[in-house]
Design a protein around this motif. Structure first.
Motif, PDB file in Angstrom:
ATOM      1  N   UNK A 104      77.605  12.975  57.871  1.00  0.00           N
ATOM      2  CA  UNK A 104      78.412  13.946  57.141  1.00  0.00           C
ATOM      3  C   UNK A 104      79.898  13.744  57.414  1.00  0.00           C
ATOM      4  N   UNK A 105      80.669  13.528  56.343  1.00  0.00           N
ATOM      5  CA  UNK A 105      82.130  13.476  56.445  1.00  0.00           C
ATOM      6  C   UNK A 105      82.767  14.786  56.005  1.00  0.00           C
ATOM      7  N   UNK A 106      81.974  15.743  55.605  1.00  0.00           N
ATOM      8  CA  UNK A 106      82.485  16.956  54.967  1.00  0.00           C
ATOM      9  C   UNK A 106      82.959  17.983  55.986  1.00  0.00           C
ATOM     10  N   UNK A 107      84.042  18.666  55.636  1.00  0.00           N
ATOM     11  CA  UNK A 107      84.634  19.659  56.524  1.00  0.00           C
ATOM     12  C   UNK A 107      84.725  20.986  55.786  1.00  0.00           C
ATOM     13  N   UNK A 108      83.637  21.727  55.845  1.00  0.00           N
ATOM     14  CA  UNK A 108      83.609  23.005  55.150  1.00  0.00           C
ATOM     15  C   UNK A 108      82.446  23.846  55.618  1.00  0.00           C
ATOM     16  N   UNK A 109      82.449  25.111  55.187  1.00  0.00           N
ATOM     17  CA  UNK A 109      81.351  26.047  55.422  1.00  0.00           C
ATOM     18  C   UNK A 109      80.858  26.493  54.056  1.00  0.00           C
ATOM     19  N   UNK A 110      79.547  26.493  53.847  1.00  0.00           N
ATOM     20  CA  UNK A 110      79.012  26.815  52.527  1.00  0.00           C
ATOM     21  C   UNK A 110      79.206  28.286  52.190  1.00  0.00           C
ATOM     22  N   UNK A 111      79.732  28.529  51.004  1.00  0.00           N
ATOM     23  CA  UNK A 111      79.901  29.904  50.531  1.00  0.00           C
ATOM     24  C   UNK A 111      78.541  30.570  50.342  1.00  0.00           C
ATOM     25  N   UNK A 112      78.474  31.833  50.655  1.00  0.00           N
ATOM     26  CA  UNK A 112      77.233  32.591  50.458  1.00  0.00           C
ATOM     27  C   UNK A 112      76.307  32.526  51.650  1.00  0.00           C
ATOM     28  N   UNK A 113      76.016  31.306  52.145  1.00  0.00           N
ATOM     29  CA  UNK A 113      75.090  31.162  53.275  1.00  0.00           C
ATOM     30  C   UNK A 113      75.806  31.095  54.616  1.00  0.00           C
ATOM     31  N   UNK A 114      77.110  30.767  54.600  1.00  0.00           N
ATOM     32  CA  UNK A 114      77.935  30.518  55.799  1.00  0.00           C
ATOM     33  C   UNK A 114      77.317  29.447  56.697  1.00  0.00           C
ATOM     34  N   UNK A 115      76.627  28.492  56.091  1.00  0.00           N
ATOM     35  CA  UNK A 115      76.029  27.409  56.875  1.00  0.00           C
ATOM     36  C   UNK A 115      76.997  26.236  57.011  1.00  0.00           C
ATOM     37  N   UNK A 116      76.915  25.584  58.177  1.00  0.00           N
ATOM     38  CA  UNK A 116      77.655  24.346  58.376  1.00  0.00           C
ATOM     39  C   UNK A 116      76.992  23.225  57.560  1.00  0.00           C
ATOM     40  N   UNK A 117      77.734  22.169  57.328  1.00  0.00           N
ATOM     41  CA  UNK A 117      77.233  21.105  56.462  1.00  0.00           C
ATOM     42  C   UNK A 117      75.961  20.454  57.009  1.00  0.00           C
ATOM     43  N   UNK A 118      75.874  20.271  58.330  1.00  0.00           N
ATOM     44  CA  UNK A 118      74.654  19.684  58.892  1.00  0.00           C
ATOM     45  C   UNK A 118      73.454  20.595  58.657  1.00  0.00           C
ATOM     46  N   UNK A 119      73.685  21.904  58.694  1.00  0.00           N
ATOM     47  CA  UNK A 119      72.595  22.857  58.436  1.00  0.00           C
ATOM     48  C   UNK A 119      72.144  22.776  56.980  1.00  0.00           C
ATOM     49  N   UNK A 120      73.097  22.612  56.062  1.00  0.00           N
ATOM     50  CA  UNK A 120      72.749  22.463  54.648  1.00  0.00           C
ATOM     51  C   UNK A 120      71.938  21.188  54.441  1.00  0.00           C
ATOM     52  N   UNK A 121      72.347  20.109  55.110  1.00  0.00           N
ATOM     53  CA  UNK A 121      71.625  18.834  54.987  1.00  0.00           C
ATOM     54  C   UNK A 121      70.183  18.984  55.453  1.00  0.00           C
ATOM     55  N   UNK A 122      69.996  19.587  56.615  1.00  0.00           N
ATOM     56  CA  UNK A 122      68.648  19.758  57.170  1.00  0.00           C
ATOM     57  C   UNK A 122      67.800  20.643  56.266  1.00  0.00           C
ATOM     58  N   UNK A 123      68.375  21.739  55.825  1.00  0.00           N
ATOM     59  CA  UNK A 123      67.633  22.698  55.005  1.00  0.00           C
ATOM     60  C   UNK A 123      67.247  22.109  53.656  1.00  0.00           C
ATOM     61  N   UNK A 124      68.134  21.331  53.067  1.00  0.00           N
ATOM     62  CA  UNK A 124      67.917  20.819  51.708  1.00  0.00           C
ATOM     63  C   UNK A 124      67.016  19.596  51.679  1.00  0.00           C
ATOM     64  N   UNK A 125      67.150  18.713  52.666  1.00  0.00           N
ATOM     65  CA  UNK A 125      66.375  17.473  52.661  1.00  0.00           C
ATOM     66  C   UNK A 125      65.079  17.568  53.452  1.00  0.00           C
ATOM     67  N   UNK A 126      65.017  18.519  54.384  1.00  0.00           N
ATOM     68  CA  UNK A 126      63.838  18.624  55.242  1.00  0.00           C
ATOM     69  C   UNK A 126      63.848  17.654  56.410  1.00  0.00           C
TER      70      UNK A 126
END
Length: 335
Positions: A104-126
């Protein structure tokens, strides 16, 4: 699984990172959302929209098909805007090799879920969390693409994967350090965008070095407070992914969040600033998500609060300054 690397995203940092990988000896395929950009990279060795003067090494190619870039890749580098990550991964995850490392090169927090990018990656890809590695630090892309000396942090809970990424991006001009504090590195990268907006606003308002130093140091303090509340190592914020990234993003005229903030400090609306800079800075959206994350954990982040109000509630920056300076006096505590 082949040894090639996929870089998903052909923005300035994705393009510069592809160059780093190639200079370190890796074969790289960039995915570009717009096919003409991919074609120009492939045929003419440069990105016409980002870093057009930089010639890309022969080891770099490009495609408009994400599946083609991802297929068999040992490393899959994610370099898309943070708020688009979830939607993109929903389309891409089926093409991932079962043991690919996701970077992950991304530097942000997801709107709505307040998840970090690594958390979004894990949740979305499994994928399991240990397969995700985060790259953060002072990463001003044009300078790195020009091969000016720079350093970065490669953070992951799997030391072998972190070391793999480290060796894959080490060059004569780019020095990566490993770290196991994924939370701290991600938060440092996300919150510094918000603080850089405040810095740009202050520059445009004519404030000098005392004000600028105050925003950086107190911005770092509120970043560290949030990080500790989420389980990060406070020492991380004194390093490249904390102080280093913050200093670069605030002080560099090339940094998009600072530049965007300067437009806001001159009285521009969000839309006017977006038109002037031809993009929306990550910190604008992250300000909302970081504020929500801080409130959920009972952490005070006064600079972030005022940036969010300037961006999304139309607060006059002059009033925001008065509100910051009139807060209750207290010790300089980092707890």
């Amino acid at each position: 699984m082949s040894g090639h690397v996929a870089v998903l995203g052909a923005g300035s940092w994705g393009t510069a990172f592809a160059k780093i990988l190639a200079d370190a000896g890796r074969e790289v395929t960039i995915w570009a959302r717009r096919r003409p950009v991919a074609e120009t990279i492939r045929l003419h060795r440069h990105n016409p929209d980002y870093l057009p003067a930089v010639r890309l090494p022969d080891r770099v190619t490009a495609t408009g098909e994400a599946a083609e870039a991802i297929s068999g890749a040992e490393l899959v580098v994610l370099a898309v805007p943070s708020q688009t990550l979830r939607g993109n991964l929903a389309e891409w995850s089926s093409h991932l090799h079962p043991d690919a490392t996701l970077v992950s090169l991304m530097k942000g927090i997801e709107l709505g879920t307040t998840k970090r990018m690594s958390e979004v990656i894990v949740e979305t890809t499994g994928v399991l969390p240990h397969r995700v590695v985060v790259v953060s630090g002072p990463n001003v892309a044009p300078e790195i693409a020009a091969e000016q000396p720079a350093a970065t942090v490669v953070a992951g809970t799997d030391s072998a994967r972190a070391a793999l990424v480290q060796s894959s991006i080490r060059t004569a001009y780019f020095r990566p350090y490993t770290n196991d504090d994924v939370i701290g590195c991600e938060l440092g990268g996300a919150v510094k965008n918000v603080i850089a907006l405040s810095y740009g606003i202050a520059v445009a308002m004519g404030f000098g070095d005392n004000t600028r130093a105050m925003l950086m140091t107190r911005g770092l303090a509120e970043t560290a407070r949030l990080g500790v509340a989420l389980g990060a190592d406070p020492i991380t914020f004194a390093g490249l992914a904390g102080m280093g990234d913050l200093v670069a993003s605030c002080s560099s005229p090339l940094a998009r969040n600072r530049t965007f903030g300067e437009h806001l400090g001159r009285g521009a609306t969000l839309e006017e600033a977006r038109v002037a800079t031809r993009q929306t800075a990550e910190g604008v959206k992250s300000a909302l998500a970081v504020r929500d994350l801080a409130r959920a954990h009972g952490v005070e982040m006064p600079i972030t609060e005022q940036v969010e109000r300037i961006c999304h509630e139309g607060l006059d920056p002059r009033i925001a300054v008065k509100l910051l300076m009139s807060r209750t006096a207290k010790p300089e505590s980092y707890e």
